[in-house]
Design a protein around this motif. Structure first.
Motif, PDB file in Angstrom:
ATOM      1  N   GLY A  34       0.833  -1.182   0.000  1.00  0.00           N
ATOM      2  CA  GLY A  34       0.000   0.000   0.000  1.00  0.00           C
ATOM      3  C   GLY A  34       0.870   1.234   0.000  1.00  0.00           C
ATOM      4  N   LEU A  40      -3.433  -0.957   2.504  1.00  0.00           N
ATOM      5  CA  LEU A  40      -4.467  -0.023   2.086  1.00  0.00           C
ATOM      6  C   LEU A  40      -5.766  -0.383   2.783  1.00  0.00           C
ATOM      7  CD1 LEU A  40      -3.748   0.134  -1.725  1.00  0.00           C
ATOM      8  CD2 LEU A  40      -3.101   1.781   0.006  1.00  0.00           C
ATOM      9  N   GLY A 217       0.725   7.004  -5.660  1.00  0.00           N
ATOM     10  CA  GLY A 217      -0.255   7.580  -4.755  1.00  0.00           C
ATOM     11  C   GLY A 217      -1.248   8.463  -5.472  1.00  0.00           C
ATOM     12  N   ARG A 220      -3.736   6.272  -7.113  1.00  0.00           N
ATOM     13  CA  ARG A 220      -4.637   5.692  -6.117  1.00  0.00           C
ATOM     14  C   ARG A 220      -5.722   6.684  -5.715  1.00  0.00           C
ATOM     15  NH1 ARG A 220      -1.191   5.163  -2.661  1.00  0.00           N
ATOM     16  NH2 ARG A 220      -1.732   6.805  -1.182  1.00  0.00           N
TER      17      ARG A 220
END
Length: 306
Positions: A34, A40, A217, A220
């Motif tokens: 994650g 995550l 990131g 995401r």
């Protein structure tokens, strides 16, 4: 070598320039990684299963024995914090607020600060959704209200610096000192065309390591959320807000940073009640590239404020 903003260019701290090294990521029970090597949401930590019911710790590795994951809920915002080190007597904890809410942005400097005090890297935005700068700042302030047991050094980078600035105004009793690293956006960058031109200039000076760290990131979080947060940050006026900050303020900018030009950084530090501005080597992502140097600046500033 760091120097103060302004024509005098005086040194303000020792020459401790060193590239920060990213520690090996911790993998969860399924082997997936994650943000910053953490589980995550919906994934599992090694000990407890679902992250929402996590005991608060990741199994340590040989090189990473001080990191631990804590999941906090404040004002309906699901957040997590990556911690390193332990708070030392007379030294407050340092709490980091990353740019655009992407914690990978400050992994290096947060790890370095964990060598001399308790270091906390926030991820307070929660699942992608209708997130703007006021929401971001309120989430940080609520986290401080619920979690901080003593005044902290609050350090934000880029748009995270804007969120940290507002949080310091909302929770003055929780912030002993404020560090603004490459705070955005000066008035001339509050339009999209000018911001795009500055982005192209910054790419020429940024290291590949910065992009490798932050792009996953950004993916995401999602383009819609990033755009909404970015546009709301462009509408913000840090030059007005900083006058209401009660604690000492350190503004740090990279010498090759087009998002935070020296006149803008100097203006912010001069507007603060107790402000100082420092130039350091690097571009906008200098905290990632020079984590050791940035940590030393924060440590020196913390010593002066305690």
């Amino acid at each position: 070598m760091p120097r103060r903003c302004g024509p005098e260019g005086r040194k303000s701290c020792s020459d401790v320039l060193s590239n920060g090294r990213r520690r090996p990521p911790v993998t969860n029970s399924g082997g997936a990684r994650g943000a910053a090597g953490l589980p995550l949401r919906g994934e599992k930590c090694r000990r407890c299963g679902p992250a929402s019911a996590c005991c608060g710790q990741l199994a340590p590795t040989a090189t990473d024995g001080h990191r631990r994951l804590r999941r906090d809920e404040s004002a309906g915002t699901h957040g997590r914090a990556l911690c390193a080190g332990d708070r030392q007597t007379g030294r407050p904890a340092v709490v980091f607020v990353p740019a655009l809410g992407v914690p990978e942005d400050l992994m290096n400097v947060a790890s370095e600060c964990g060598k001399w005090t308790r270091s906390v890297l926030l991820d307070v935005l929660g699942p992608a959704g209708r997130v703007d700068l006021p929401t971001f700042a309120t989430a940080v302030a609520e986290w401080l209200k619920v979690t901080a047991d003593a005044p902290v050094v609050l350090a934000g980078h880029s748009t995270g610096a804007q969120a940290a600035l507002h949080a310091a105004v909302q929770m003055p009793g929780a912030v002993r000192a404020l560090v603004l690293m490459s705070p955005t956006f000066p008035p001339h960058l509050r339009q999209v065309p000018a911001l795009l031109r500055a982005t192209f200039r910054n790419v020429a000076h940024e290291s590949l390591g910065v992009w490798r760290a932050v792009l996953p990131g950004c993916v995401r979080i999602g383009a819609v959320t990033l755009f909404r947060l970015l546009r709301s940050a462009q509408h913000d006026q840090p030059e007005a807000t900083i006058a209401d900050v009660r604690c000492p303020v350190l503004v740090v900018r990279g010498e090759q940073d087009p998002f935070c030009p020296e006149p803008w950084a100097t203006r912010l530090s001069n507007t603060a009640r107790r402000g100082q501005c420092v130039n350091v080597p690097g571009a906008h992502g200098f905290p990632h590239q020079h984590g050791t140097n940035t940590s030393a600046l924060i440590a020196e500033f913390t010593e002066r404020c305690t």
